[in-house]
Design an enzyme around this catalytic site. Structure first.
Site, mmCIF file in Angstrom:
data_model
loop_
_atom_site.group_PDB
_atom_site.id
_atom_site.type_symbol
_atom_site.label_atom_id
_atom_site.label_comp_id
_atom_site.label_asym_id
_atom_site.label_seq_id
_atom_site.Cartn_x
_atom_site.Cartn_y
_atom_site.Cartn_z
ATOM 1 C CB CYS A 272 18.994 9.565 -12.380
ATOM 2 S SG CYS A 272 18.396 9.171 -14.035
ATOM 3 C CG HIS A 320 20.623 13.017 -14.648
ATOM 4 N ND1 HIS A 320 21.145 11.850 -14.132
ATOM 5 C CD2 HIS A 320 20.658 13.923 -13.634
ATOM 6 C CE1 HIS A 320 21.479 12.045 -12.862
ATOM 7 N NE2 HIS A 320 21.194 13.300 -12.533
ATOM 8 C CG HIS A 332 21.652 14.359 -8.965
ATOM 9 N ND1 HIS A 332 22.289 14.331 -10.187
ATOM 10 C CD2 HIS A 332 22.583 14.841 -8.089
ATOM 11 C CE1 HIS A 332 23.525 14.773 -10.058
ATOM 12 N NE2 HIS A 332 23.737 15.087 -8.808
#
Length: 357
Positions: A272, A320, A332
Site C-alpha cells: 500500500c 493502510h 490502492h
C-alpha cells in the site's frame, strides 16, 4: 439382548444450536492457530463463511501493520548502513592522514638526531664557519618548533579518529537493532498471512471464492464504473490541485492491475505505501516509506476538502494508505492476492488525509 446391545455402534448426533456455533468457533480458532482440526472443510455456508471472512480480514490487517513496521525498520536500517559506511570511509581517510603525519614526524626526528650528536657549544667551537653554524642552529630551533606542532597535530588527529570510530560503533549497534526489528516484523507478517491462508484452506472452493469476493465487491463495482468512463483518469488529473498531484494520479492509474507484493515499491508490484510512494516519486516528490510516516508528509487535509492526488489513510494505527482520485474513490494496493485497484474510501475506517507538496 443386553449383550447384543452392548456391541451396537453409538448413534452419531448432529450438531445444532449452541453446539454447532461452538464447533464453528473452535474450527476458526484451530485454523488461525494451526490446531489439530486443520484440513477439514467447514460445511456451514452461512455463519461459518462470514466468520472466516471477519477473521481473514483481521489477519490481513494485522499482517499489513507488521508490513508497515517492517518497511519502517528497513528504511532506518538503510540509513544506518549508509551512515556507517560514511563513517568507515572517514575513519580510513583519517587513518591515512595520521600515518602520513607520523612518517613526516619520524623523518624530522631522524634528521635532528643525526645532526644533534655533538654538544652545540663544542660544534660552535670547532666550526670553521661560526656564522653558518648559528644559522643552522636557528633552523634547528624552528624545526623543533615544527616538531612540537606536528606532535600536537597528531594528538588532535588521534582524538578525531577515536570519535569517528565511536560514532561508527554506535551506528553499527543501531543497524543491528533495526535488523533485529526487520526479522521480527517479517516473521509477524508472514505468520499472520499464513494463518489467514490456513483459515481459507478450511473452506470449500465455493466458500473460499465467496470470502475473497465479498470484500472485493465494492472495488469491482468502482473499477467497472471507471472502465466504462474512459475519461476518468483525465478528469482526475484535471481536478488535481497541481501538476505534481496530476502526475501522481497518472502513475497510480498506470499501476492498476499490478499485483500486491509484500514490501514492494514497484515497478512490477506494490504494497500500500509502496504504491503511494512510487506515485509521488514519479511526480518528483520523495515520500517516507510507511503509511504512518506518510500521513505527516505535506499538508493535512480534512475529508471534506479531498482532491485527486491526496493520500488517504485508514485504521487507528494508520496501517493502510491509498491515493485519492476524486468522487469518493481511491487507487490502492489492498492485500496479498488482490491487485492494485479502485475502491471507495468508505470501504475502510477513515483515519485522515494529507496533501504532499
Amino acid at each position: 439382548m443386553a449383550a447384543v446391545a452392548s456391541h451396537r455402534k453409538p448413534r452419531r448426533r448432529s450438531l445444532t444450536g449452541t453446539t454447532a456455533r461452538t464447533a464453528v468457533t473452535l474450527a476458526l480458532a484451530s485454523a488461525a492457530g494451526g490446531g489439530a482440526l486443520e484440513g477439514t472443510a467447514l460445511a456451514d455456508p452461512g455463519p461459518a463463511t462470514a466468520r472466516v471472512r471477519t477473521e481473514v480480514d483481521r489477519l490481513h490487517r494485522e499482517a499489513e501493520e507488521a508490513t508497515e513496521k517492517y518497511n519502517g525498520a528497513r528504511e532506518k536500517a538503510v540509513k544506518a548502513q549508509q551512515a556507517l559506511d560514511g563513517l568507515r570511509d572517514e575513519a580510513a581517510r583519517r587513518t591515512q592522514r595520521l600515518n602520513a603525519s607520523r612518517n613526516a614526524l619520524g623523518s624530522l626526528a631522524t634528521a635532528q638526531y643525526r645532526s644533534g650528536g655533538i654538544d652545540p657549544a663544542l660544534q660552535l667551537a670547532l666550526s670553521s664557519a661560526p656564522d653558518q653554524y648559528l644559522e643552522r642552529a636557528s633552523l634547528m630551533d624552528r624545526a623543533g618548533s615544527r616538531q612540537a606542532t606536528a606532535v600536537a597535530g597528531i594528538r588532535h588527529q588521534l582524538r578525531g579518529l577515536d570519535q569517528v570510530r565511536d560514532q561508527a560503533g554506535e551506528r553499527l549497534a543501531e543497524l543491528r537493532g533495526h535488523q533485529a526489528e526487520l526479522r521480527t516484523q517479517k516473521k509477524a507478517a508472514h505468520r499472520k498471512l499464513a494463518a489467514a491462508e490456513r483459515l481459507l484452506d478450511r473452506l470449500t472452493a465455493k466458500q473460499r471464492a465467496t470470502v475473497l469476493r465479498q470484500d472485493d465487491h465494492a472495488a469491482e463495482s468502482a473499477d467497472s464504473a471507471d472502465r466504462a468512463d474512459r475519461g476518468a483518469p483525465r478528469a482526475a488529473r484535471l481536478k488535481a490541485p497541481n501538476a505534481r498531484a496530476a502526475q501522481a494520479v497518472s502513475f497510480a492509474y498506470g499501476a492498476l492491475g499490478k499485483p500486491y507484493v509484500w514490501g514492494a515499491t514497484g515497478p512490477d508490484g506494490f504494497d500500500c505505501s509502496g504504491l503511494t510512494q512510487a506515485s509521488w516519486r514519479a511526480a518528483g516528490v520523495a515520500l517516507p516509506r510507511t503509511s504512518y510516516t506518510q500521513i505527516n508528509a505535506g499538508q493535512r487535509v480534512p475529508r471534506s476538502e479531498l482532491a485527486p492526488g491526496d493520500l488517504v489513510f485508514f485504521y487507528s494505527g494508520i496501517s493502510h494508505v491509498g491515493l485519492y482520485i476524486g468522487n469518493g474513490q481511491m487507487i490502492h494496493a489492498p492485500r496479498p492476492g488482490a491487485p492494485v485497484r479502485l475502491a471507495p474510501i468508505d470501504q475502510m475506517p477513515f483515519a485522515g488525509a494529507s496533501r504532499p507538496a
